[in-house]
Design an enzyme around this catalytic site. Structure first.
Site, short mmCIF file in Angstrom:
data_model
loop_
_atom_site.label_atom_id
_atom_site.label_comp_id
_atom_site.label_asym_id
_atom_site.label_seq_id
_atom_site.Cartn_x
_atom_site.Cartn_y
_atom_site.Cartn_z
N HIS B 97 0.85 -1.19 0.00
CA HIS B 97 0.00 0.00 0.00
C HIS B 97 0.89 1.24 0.00
O HIS B 97 1.40 1.65 1.05
CB HIS B 97 -0.90 0.02 1.24
CG HIS B 97 -1.87 -1.12 1.27
ND1 HIS B 97 -2.98 -1.16 0.45
CD2 HIS B 97 -1.92 -2.25 2.02
CE1 HIS B 97 -3.67 -2.27 0.69
NE2 HIS B 97 -3.05 -2.95 1.64
N HIS B 107 -0.40 -6.57 -5.40
CA HIS B 107 -0.52 -7.82 -4.65
C HIS B 107 0.13 -8.92 -5.48
O HIS B 107 0.00 -8.93 -6.71
CB HIS B 107 -2.01 -8.13 -4.44
CG HIS B 107 -2.28 -9.58 -4.14
ND1 HIS B 107 -2.84 -10.44 -5.07
CD2 HIS B 107 -2.05 -10.31 -3.02
CE1 HIS B 107 -2.96 -11.64 -4.51
NE2 HIS B 107 -2.49 -11.60 -3.29
N ARG B 111 2.31 -19.97 -4.47
CA ARG B 111 2.02 -20.98 -3.44
C ARG B 111 2.10 -22.40 -4.02
O ARG B 111 1.92 -22.60 -5.22
CB ARG B 111 0.63 -20.73 -2.85
CG ARG B 111 -0.48 -20.73 -3.89
CD ARG B 111 -1.80 -20.13 -3.38
NE ARG B 111 -2.80 -20.09 -4.46
CZ ARG B 111 -2.91 -19.10 -5.35
NH1 ARG B 111 -2.12 -18.07 -5.29
NH2 ARG B 111 -3.82 -19.16 -6.31
N HIS B 146 1.36 -5.43 -17.91
CA HIS B 146 0.89 -6.62 -18.61
C HIS B 146 1.97 -7.21 -19.52
O HIS B 146 2.00 -8.42 -19.74
CB HIS B 146 -0.40 -6.31 -19.38
CG HIS B 146 -1.59 -6.18 -18.48
ND1 HIS B 146 -2.21 -7.27 -17.91
CD2 HIS B 146 -2.25 -5.09 -18.00
CE1 HIS B 146 -3.21 -6.86 -17.14
NE2 HIS B 146 -3.26 -5.54 -17.17
N HIS B 176 -20.44 -7.68 -5.59
CA HIS B 176 -21.46 -6.83 -4.96
C HIS B 176 -21.35 -5.37 -5.41
O HIS B 176 -22.28 -4.60 -5.19
CB HIS B 176 -21.38 -6.93 -3.44
CG HIS B 176 -20.09 -6.40 -2.88
ND1 HIS B 176 -18.88 -7.00 -3.09
CD2 HIS B 176 -19.83 -5.31 -2.13
CE1 HIS B 176 -17.94 -6.32 -2.49
NE2 HIS B 176 -18.48 -5.28 -1.89
N GLY B 260 -5.94 -20.16 10.61
CA GLY B 260 -4.64 -19.58 10.33
C GLY B 260 -4.31 -18.45 11.29
O GLY B 260 -5.11 -18.08 12.14
N ARG B 261 -3.13 -17.87 11.11
CA ARG B 261 -2.69 -16.80 12.00
C ARG B 261 -3.29 -15.48 11.52
O ARG B 261 -2.87 -14.91 10.52
CB ARG B 261 -1.17 -16.74 12.00
CG ARG B 261 -0.63 -15.75 13.00
CD ARG B 261 0.88 -15.85 13.07
NE ARG B 261 1.41 -14.99 14.09
CZ ARG B 261 1.93 -13.79 13.86
NH1 ARG B 261 1.95 -13.30 12.63
NH2 ARG B 261 2.40 -13.06 14.86
#
Lengths: 305, 305
Positions: B97, B107, B111, B146, B176, B260-261
């Protein structure tokens, strides 16, 4: 007796008006704007918002009447018989974010739900309650708040207050933080056990008692001096409010999932919020005592009258 | 070939280090703190946070290695065969940020997941990607972003970039609000189709390319003059970021649901956020153009090399 949706609707619109007027009087300068909306699928509402008041940094009091053709599963796990049936929900929901960190945030909601039928008697129920989220603990305020809650429901049954208080403590608990959101108050849902007339009267009693429970606390704390430290603590605690509303609150998630009006549903979110990684209040400080002592669920009234 | 979890873990720890170093150099004054943690059920992690930097108001780069004895259903709807089996997930996730509203938020996440077995060959897959959330639109930045994304995945198959870009646009869409979160980039999940060695190489390529994709944009915009108006717009758009992460993001919800933490999972939340009821940018303004023009999913590269 058949439930009278029109009477409930009329009451709720009056309740919205009277709460807004009382909040404006307490604020002194802030005024509620009105935003009327309709929903393509049926129903609509009136969202009233006060922004940038002297006492209230942001206050939203929303009336909504939403109808649907097929009840979403998330609303009906306890009542599988009415899943997929036509439904209608009418309610007033409010969240008040005061400017002064010594004035607690508060939330109230009263609602009526009716669903079903194809000729059969419809399923209906009331829900409601109010809860308080202080940033600093004042025993005097907590006792007064819970006393007002007890008084509002006492005429309808000796067991109700204890039941609704426990339900409130359980509902407003942030599981991922292992923290209560605040000191609770009243919470009930799926309530029809007294029949329509008395269940409606109970709900009116809860709705009508909110202003008298909250505003004396506001009046007592709104002139307290505060600085950056208290403001920062308030903004961080407001982060927990956001987390609860977006991760757990059934009304918010039901509204979002059922295609509700986003801006009205999310009017509950605070005007300004902080997230600081690993922020923990200094041991022994008033900020630390909030969680360590004050927010522990307890019997605030004890033997008090 | 059997998947080599240790090699993935080693790579991810190096990746975390190199990203933090690059961000510190770009910031000039801010430094990452390290917070190591362990999980009672197994696994642990190292969360690195930079707060209050010159360029970066808050940046979190988290490594985590989490193991569980029974995979929660939410993680395995696409693979019912491994629900309830032992599992292990290792990853690096970061959210940045920046302070200046002309610098986009970004972001990234890479994983590796492995589950199953009781003697059988385990199920495993990689996931990853990065996406950009500008507050003001600059075509030059979008094209460069991109292009870097395309270059990172091009060696692994001609179809991959288009597929991952589309998946990113679809994933980072606030249902939403009917709004994209940003201009996307790359997103893939459940990826094992190239076999372990090449799928791992693809994931390294994506992880390694992030800094080179993002920091030139930061460098180009970080000295742009801004005032209250731009800051307010940024804080409101950050509200959308919070809404996405708490209402929709699978990683966040999986982390929260699987115990999770919390503090590490929610390090992604912005340092300061506003919610103003019904706030809409002035027609024709740069703020209005963001949503009306810039955030529409499109082929930013067109025929460009």
């Amino acid at each position: 007796m058949q439930p009278d949706s029109t009477a409930v609707r009329t009451y709720l619109l009056q309740l919205q008006e009277s709460i807004c007027s009382a909040l404006e009087r307490e604020d002194g300068t802030g005024r509620f704007a009105a935003d009327d909306w309709e929903r393509a699928e049926g129903g609509g509402g009136r969202t009233r918002i006060l922004s940038g008041g002297t006492v209230f940094e942001k206050a939203g009091v929303a009336f909504s009447h939403v109808v649907g053709t097929a009840l979403p599963p998330s609303a009906s796990t306890r009542r599988p018989d009415i899943a997929g049936k036509p439904w209608s929900a009418v309610g007033v929901s409010l969240v008040i974010h005061p400017r002064n960190p010594f004035v607690p945030t508060s939330h109230a909601n009263v609602r009526f739900f009716i669903a079903g039928a194809d000729g059969a008697a419809p399923a209906w129920w009331f829900g409601g309650g109010w809860d308080l989220t202080p940033f600093y603990g004042f025993e005097e305020d907590a006792v007064a708040w819970h006393r007002a809650a007890r008084n509002a429901v006492a005429p309808f049954g000796a067991q109700l207050h204890g039941r609704f208080k426990t339900a409130c403590d359980e509902y407003f608990f942030l599981r991922h933080r292992g923290e209560p959101r605040g000191i609770g108050g009243l919470f009930y849902d799926d309530f029809d056990e007294l029949g329509f007339v008395k269940s409606f009267a109970l709900t009116r009693s809860v709705g009508d008692a909110f202003v008298g429970a909250y505003l004396p606390i506001v009046a007592r704390r709104k002139a307290t001096t505060y600085g950056e430290r208290e403001r920062e603590h308030q903004l961080r605690r407001r982060g927990r409010y956001v987390e609860f509303n977006l991760l757990q609150d059934r009304g918010t998630l039901f509204g979002i999932q059922s295609g509700g009006r986003t801006e009205s549903i999310l009017m509950s979110l605070p005007p300004l919020v902080r997230w600081d990684y690993g922020a923990v209040p200094k041991p022994g400080s008033a900020e630390a005592r909030l969680l360590e002592v004050f927010l522990k669920p307890r019997d605030w009234l004890g033997g008090r009258p």
